[in-house]
Design a protein around this motif. Structure first.
Motif: not given
Length: 75
Positions: A43-46, A37, A8, A11, A73, A40-41
């Motif tokens: 959300k990406l990592l749930q 930021s 990624h 990031i 967002y 976003s991270v």
């Protein structure tokens, strides 16, 4: 961590470090410069348990200077 960041590339390393620190300290430092930021991270990592705090921060701190950055967002 290095493998994750290599997958990624968009990031920011400092954001990942901040999120790593939260697991050790229990504190997350949110600022206008890192909030999108971090969101976003997360959300990406749930990591949904922290999202309500981030979303509330964004709603309380939106202003004309950052509204476009935060717009996608907040809604």
């Amino acid at each position: 961590l290095e493998q994750f960041l290599s997958l990624h590339k968009n990031i920011d390393r400092s954001v990942v470090q901040e999120l790593s620190d939260i697991f050790h300290t229990g504190k997350l430092e949110i600022s206008p410069s890192n909030v999108c930021s971090i969101y976003s991270v997360l959300k990406l990592l749930q990591i949904s348990s922290l999202l309500p705090d981030i979303e509330e921060y964004m709603k309380e701190n939106v202003c004309p200077e950052n509204v476009l950055d935060m717009f996608e967002y907040i809604i």
